[in-house]
Enzyme design. Structure first.
Site, short mmCIF file in Angstrom:
data_model
loop_
_atom_site.label_atom_id
_atom_site.label_comp_id
_atom_site.label_asym_id
_atom_site.label_seq_id
_atom_site.Cartn_x
_atom_site.Cartn_y
_atom_site.Cartn_z
N ASP A 104 -0.05 7.03 -3.58
CA ASP A 104 -1.09 6.63 -4.52
C ASP A 104 -1.35 7.69 -5.59
O ASP A 104 -1.40 7.38 -6.78
CB ASP A 104 -2.39 6.35 -3.78
N HIS B 12 0.85 -1.19 0.00
CA HIS B 12 0.00 0.00 0.00
C HIS B 12 0.88 1.24 0.00
O HIS B 12 2.11 1.15 0.16
CB HIS B 12 -0.94 0.01 1.21
#
Length: 391
Positions: free
Chosen positions: A178, A146
């Site tokens: 991200d 992540h």
């Protein structure tokens, strides 16, 4: 406000319509989470005709489609890639598309029959965008991960100063990895490759890895580090809170002020309005920075945030309030620019950046899985999409 639907001529196939500089560009998005959907949203905001291919099962995030802002300016079809006809439908879409976005682990798209080789065989001019955390190769490529892990390994997370110098790095939500290191680099890569494809007729694969993008974001600081102008300790450098005139301070009511008075003329204005006094340490007396920081903190602690905001209003002291997301919606400057807009009851950022001749727009609310199948089938010339045996 409501979403501004394009005319039929503008939306049919996304060819030649108004709605942004990418009007006429067709995008296939294989549904995922995080940076891939955000990248596709950005393309849609800029006018591209984005068709999201959803799975039959619901999203693992469980977010209500009406509140999934990353789903705006898209249309949705549902395809079961594990069914006999599913991969063929995706290849049919790819044959009519300019760009494709997928965010699977390396090798998964190939196993499903929709990898780059299969798609480029159908459409040699296609730009195939791959969004991953670790990239398509390397020792960690097959591992789960992540934002927090990708930015940690890239060196970017270690730059984010904590509240105390000896504490762990702060977490800037998942904005740094991200979206900054992932989505934005993917979009840059897609558009660059699209330019090449339109000039040559040859498509290619864009490998956008969050670790690569996050590392790339540190380019200037890497130069400072090599030149001895940056320390690897957090919170002791000019731009990471180490300088008392480039830091965040609490006000009397618990609100915070962000100070960015770097240049001498801006610092002089800051010191005057904060009333630091003639005996305060000089801006560049680094040995006395702890004393200067304490004096600044003591002054800010005497009034609530709004009072200080009024003191610095209209000045070049470079002091701004630290706002929550909801508070930012109402900030006068952002309101005057319509930086945030409300559409169908959801406050969200307006499309960015801005274009003088081909502005982006909120053309469609967040797509609901499968709701646009018939429309896409007609626009893209794919009657097979409506075949229930293929989804």
């Amino acid at each position: 406000m409501a979403f501004e639907r394009e005319s039929d001529d503008g939306e049919r196939g996304g060819r030649g319509g108004r709605g942004g500089p990418l009007a006429g560009v067709r995008v296939v998005e294989l549904a995922g989470i995080g940076p891939g959907p955000f990248a596709a949203m950005l393309l849609g905001d800029l006018g591209a005709d984005v068709v999201r291919v959803d799975r039959p099962e619901p999203s693992p995030l469980g977010i209500e489609p009406a509140y999934d802002v990353a789903g705006r300016n898209k249309r949705s079809v549902v395809v079961d890639l594990k069914s006999p006809g599913g991969p063929g439908l995706v290849l049919d879409l790819a044959a009519r598309a300019d760009l494709l976005i997928e965010g699977y682990r390396p090798g998964v798209a190939e196993r499903l029959g929709v990898g780059p080789e299969a798609c480029l065989a159908r459409n040699p001019a296609l730009v195939y965008g791959r969004m991953t955390g670790w990239g398509q190769h390397g020792p960690l490529a097959a591992r789960a991960g992540h934002d927090i892990g990708y930015t940690a390994v890239s060196g970017a997370l270690g730059l984010v100063a904590p509240a105390t110098v000896d504490g762990p790095p702060a977490l800037p939500a998942n904005l740094l990895g991200d979206y900054a290191g992932g989505s934005l680099y993917l979009v840059v890569g897609l558009l660059a490759a699209l330019h090449h494809a339109r000039a040559t007729g040859t498509g290619q694969v864009v490998d956008a890895a969050i670790v690569d993008g996050a590392a790339h974001l540190t380019a200037v600081l890497q130069g400072l580090l090599a030149g001895g102008r940056w320390q690897e300790r957090r919170g002791v450098n000019l731009l990471d809170g180490g300088a008392p005139f480039y830091a965040v301070y609490p006000a009397a009511d618990g609100g915070h002020l962000a100070v960015g008075a770097l240049e001498p003329q801006f610092y002089a204005e800051f010191a005057r309005l904060l009333e630091l006094g003639p005996d305060a340490p000089g801006q560049w007396e680094t040995a006395r920075w702890p004393e200067l920081r304490a004096r600044i903190a003591a002054r800010f602690a005497t009034r609530p945030r709004d009072a200080w905001e009024a003191v610095f209003a209209g000045s070049d002291a470079c002091v701004e309030p630290v706002l929550t997301m909801r508070q930012a919606h109402a900030h006068p400057h952002l309101a005057s620019r319509a930086t945030y807009v409300e559409a169908d009851g959801v406050t969200q950022p307006a499309p960015a950046p801005r274009f003088s001749a081909t502005p982006g727009a909120l053309r469609r609310p967040p797509a609901r899985p499968g709701a646009d199948t018939a429309e896409v089938a007609a626009d893209w010339g794919l009657p097979g999409l409506t075949d229930p045996t293929a989804v």
